[in-house]
Write a protein that holds these residues in place. Sequence first.
Motif, PDB file in Angstrom:
ATOM      1  N   ALA A 297      41.139  55.506  28.649  1.00 54.78           N
ATOM      2  CA  ALA A 297      40.371  54.383  28.099  1.00 54.78           C
ATOM      3  C   ALA A 297      41.035  53.048  28.432  1.00 54.78           C
ATOM      4  N   GLU A 298      42.370  53.005  28.393  1.00 57.14           N
ATOM      5  CA  GLU A 298      43.070  51.771  28.729  1.00 57.14           C
ATOM      6  C   GLU A 298      42.903  51.414  30.198  1.00 57.14           C
ATOM      7  N   ARG A 299      42.968  52.398  31.084  1.00 61.10           N
ATOM      8  CA  ARG A 299      42.799  52.137  32.511  1.00 61.10           C
ATOM      9  C   ARG A 299      41.371  51.691  32.832  1.00 61.10           C
ATOM     10  N   ARG A 300      40.409  52.223  32.120  1.00 62.21           N
ATOM     11  CA  ARG A 300      39.028  51.779  32.346  1.00 62.21           C
ATOM     12  C   ARG A 300      38.832  50.346  31.849  1.00 62.21           C
ATOM     13  N   THR A 301      39.591  49.956  30.851  1.00 64.55           N
ATOM     14  CA  THR A 301      39.563  48.559  30.428  1.00 64.55           C
ATOM     15  C   THR A 301      40.111  47.656  31.525  1.00 64.55           C
ATOM     16  N   ALA A 302      41.212  48.071  32.157  1.00 59.82           N
ATOM     17  CA  ALA A 302      41.753  47.307  33.281  1.00 59.82           C
ATOM     18  C   ALA A 302      40.770  47.282  34.442  1.00 59.82           C
ATOM     19  N   GLU A 303      40.081  48.390  34.683  1.00 60.50           N
ATOM     20  CA  GLU A 303      39.092  48.446  35.757  1.00 60.50           C
ATOM     21  C   GLU A 303      37.965  47.447  35.504  1.00 60.50           C
ATOM     22  N   ALA A 304      37.494  47.386  34.253  1.00 58.30           N
ATOM     23  CA  ALA A 304      36.422  46.449  33.917  1.00 58.30           C
ATOM     24  C   ALA A 304      36.904  45.009  34.020  1.00 58.30           C
ATOM     25  N   ASN A 305      38.157  44.749  33.674  1.00 56.94           N
ATOM     26  CA  ASN A 305      38.686  43.384  33.781  1.00 56.94           C
ATOM     27  C   ASN A 305      38.717  42.925  35.231  1.00 56.94           C
ATOM     28  N   ALA A 306      39.110  43.819  36.149  1.00 61.09           N
ATOM     29  CA  ALA A 306      39.156  43.448  37.564  1.00 61.09           C
ATOM     30  C   ALA A 306      37.765  43.164  38.122  1.00 61.09           C
ATOM     31  N   GLN A 307      36.758  43.817  37.602  1.00 58.59           N
ATOM     32  CA  GLN A 307      35.406  43.576  38.076  1.00 58.59           C
ATOM     33  C   GLN A 307      34.919  42.166  37.743  1.00 58.59           C
ATOM     34  N   ILE A 308      35.508  41.542  36.719  1.00 60.62           N
ATOM     35  CA  ILE A 308      35.163  40.143  36.432  1.00 60.62           C
ATOM     36  C   ILE A 308      35.573  39.263  37.602  1.00 60.62           C
ATOM     37  N   GLY A 309      36.776  39.496  38.142  1.00 60.40           N
ATOM     38  CA  GLY A 309      37.220  38.724  39.301  1.00 60.40           C
ATOM     39  C   GLY A 309      36.360  38.955  40.520  1.00 60.40           C
ATOM     40  N   VAL A 310      35.920  40.201  40.714  1.00 65.40           N
ATOM     41  CA  VAL A 310      35.030  40.493  41.837  1.00 65.40           C
ATOM     42  C   VAL A 310      33.735  39.703  41.709  1.00 65.40           C
ATOM     43  N   ALA A 311      33.199  39.643  40.486  1.00 66.43           N
ATOM     44  CA  ALA A 311      31.948  38.916  40.271  1.00 66.43           C
ATOM     45  C   ALA A 311      32.140  37.412  40.443  1.00 66.43           C
ATOM     46  N   GLU A 312      33.269  36.862  39.979  1.00 72.09           N
ATOM     47  CA  GLU A 312      33.502  35.423  40.098  1.00 72.09           C
ATOM     48  C   GLU A 312      33.743  35.003  41.544  1.00 72.09           C
ATOM     49  N   ALA A 313      34.270  35.903  42.372  1.00 70.13           N
ATOM     50  CA  ALA A 313      34.520  35.571  43.771  1.00 70.13           C
ATOM     51  C   ALA A 313      33.240  35.297  44.540  1.00 70.13           C
ATOM     52  N   ALA A 314      32.105  35.727  44.008  1.00 72.11           N
ATOM     53  CA  ALA A 314      30.837  35.486  44.694  1.00 72.11           C
ATOM     54  C   ALA A 314      30.459  34.010  44.719  1.00 72.11           C
ATOM     55  N   TRP A 315      31.085  33.178  43.864  1.00 70.15           N
ATOM     56  CA  TRP A 315      30.794  31.746  43.869  1.00 70.15           C
ATOM     57  C   TRP A 315      31.452  31.020  45.041  1.00 70.15           C
ATOM     58  N   PHE A 316      32.384  31.626  45.717  1.00 68.05           N
ATOM     59  CA  PHE A 316      33.155  30.953  46.758  1.00 68.05           C
ATOM     60  C   PHE A 316      32.689  31.418  48.135  1.00 68.05           C
ATOM     61  N   PRO A 317      32.874  30.562  49.146  1.00 67.98           N
ATOM     62  CA  PRO A 317      32.411  30.926  50.494  1.00 67.98           C
ATOM     63  C   PRO A 317      33.276  32.026  51.106  1.00 67.98           C
ATOM     64  N   ASP A 318      32.673  32.780  51.992  1.00 72.18           N
ATOM     65  CA  ASP A 318      33.365  33.836  52.725  1.00 72.18           C
ATOM     66  C   ASP A 318      33.729  33.318  54.111  1.00 72.18           C
ATOM     67  N   LEU A 319      34.999  33.439  54.454  1.00 70.21           N
ATOM     68  CA  LEU A 319      35.481  33.019  55.778  1.00 70.21           C
ATOM     69  C   LEU A 319      35.696  34.270  56.618  1.00 70.21           C
ATOM     70  N   THR A 320      35.078  34.272  57.800  1.00 71.88           N
ATOM     71  CA  THR A 320      35.209  35.400  58.714  1.00 71.88           C
ATOM     72  C   THR A 320      35.763  34.903  60.039  1.00 71.88           C
ATOM     73  N   LEU A 321      36.862  35.527  60.477  1.00 73.64           N
ATOM     74  CA  LEU A 321      37.449  35.230  61.780  1.00 73.64           C
ATOM     75  C   LEU A 321      37.078  36.350  62.732  1.00 73.64           C
ATOM     76  N   SER A 322      36.463  35.998  63.855  1.00 69.90           N
ATOM     77  CA  SER A 322      35.990  37.026  64.780  1.00 69.90           C
ATOM     78  C   SER A 322      36.359  36.654  66.208  1.00 69.90           C
ATOM     79  N   ALA A 323      36.548  37.679  66.996  1.00 72.30           N
ATOM     80  CA  ALA A 323      36.838  37.506  68.427  1.00 72.30           C
ATOM     81  C   ALA A 323      36.092  38.593  69.175  1.00 72.30           C
ATOM     82  N   GLU A 324      35.583  38.211  70.353  1.00 67.99           N
ATOM     83  CA  GLU A 324      34.820  39.161  71.154  1.00 67.99           C
ATOM     84  C   GLU A 324      35.100  38.880  72.625  1.00 67.99           C
ATOM     85  N   GLY A 325      35.181  39.917  73.412  1.00 68.41           N
ATOM     86  CA  GLY A 325      35.380  39.763  74.841  1.00 68.41           C
ATOM     87  C   GLY A 325      34.959  41.020  75.572  1.00 68.41           C
TER      88      GLY A 325
END
Length: 509
Positions: A297-325
């Motif tokens: 139960a305690e670990r699932r509480t930590a799991e749910a807490n981390a999901q808050i950060g995952v959800a908040e990260a959606a407000w910020f832009p995603d930077l992708t570095l790519s190379a092709e040749g």
Amino acid sequence: MNMLMLPRQFLRCALPAALALALSACAVGPDYHRPDVPLGNAYKEAQGWKPAQPADTALRADWWRDYQDPVLDGLMQALLVHNADLAQAEAQYRQAQALLKAARAGFFPTVGANVSASHSGSSGGSDSASSHGTQSSLTGSVSWEPDLWGKVRRSVESSRAGAQASAADMASTRLSLESTLAQTYFNLRALDAEQRLYAKTLQAYQRSLDITQNRYQSGVAGQADVESARAQLENAHTDALALEWQRAQYEHALAVLTGQPPSAFALAASSGIGKLPEIPVGLPSQLLERRPDVAAAERRTAEANAQIGVAEAAWFPDLTLSAEGGLSSGRWAFWLAAPTRFWSLGPALAMTLFDGGARQANIEQARAAYDAQAAAYRSTVLGALQEVENYLVQLRVMAREQQTQDRALAASRNSLRLTENQYAAGLIDYLSVAQVETTALSTERAALSLQAQRLVASVQLTAALGGGWQAPPAEGQPASTAGQPASVAGQAAPAAGQPVPAVLQPASK
């Protein structure tokens, strides 16, 4: 690789910059702290229990060996190897581990390759010239999304907590199955003892019937005495037969627990019920890392807490570095000479500007899920404390019951002996004897039942204390060594020379 003709100067500038961005990034979302739960400094119902010697005595993972029953040991080993529910829990744990590996893959770049060939042609009509061409290409690509806002880190944190919760679930399933098997086994042994009691009782009732019939034929006893003796014998037969199907059902349950079909399993009767062991009882705070369901139960509480950060990260832009040749040519043979080389390199920044409130709703949902899991954790802890308190008071009172029951058993045996002597001397009728015999049988059965209940309650207390299981240390922390107490929730392990938390054992049995 050779086909990626990237400018060296650009690489020398871009890669360190990207690395600096990744290292300096911060993870959005709240850092996890275990919810506070009032535990108390000691168990309320621990009166009558004394500190165990030595002070660091603790439950072992193979706690059932304290009952000193080789048959029980063999059944436990079969359960650990063949039980289907335990195999299912183990598979679910491996699934959680695989999810953690998938989440960690987000830290690394994605490398791809593509080979293509196409043949094309065009025609303008009957009077126009037609053209045909072949185009072949070989392309390699690298794409990496730096974890600037900690989305990947929070995802890994969540998956890691989920895997740890799954490991605790597996331990909880194992402990529950072990407890169920031990309780079933002791109930079956209690029925064995009752069957032995009824075998002796039936012999005694049969002798009483024979004596009463002889007295009736001699004109000393009446027909009513004979019928009373016969009714008593048949009633005892009926009760003895009921024990057979009850024992068979316990035997079938043991077969399923050990992964066998009931038709292929048989357990011979034993001459004893079992020995009540000493059970060390530690501090209430130790339940936080010694109860696998609390740890889950305690670990699932930590799991749910981390999901808050995952959800908040959606407000910020995603930077992708790519190379092709790659290489491109109209004919495959040209690749051996002078094919066309091409490459591309650059960052891409993507951000959602409007989503109708979906991101905010996801954050609110994640926070609500955390609050719910934190409440579930507190409820689990309080429930665990309640179970320990219940079994402590049950065993403590049962020990006193055993003393009074033993006195009642001795008195009933003396009463039966005196009554039988009076009947043999012709001083009383058989109805008085039957009543005393019924009381004696009931007292004998009550004594056996109380002994079995104490054994079952001891198993339940062992399971309520965690059965010797201990939560693994957090990453980066060393595991406690043998003979040293592991850190208690919210407390550090005692330093050398300091007293360790005392454990308790029953003062009398």
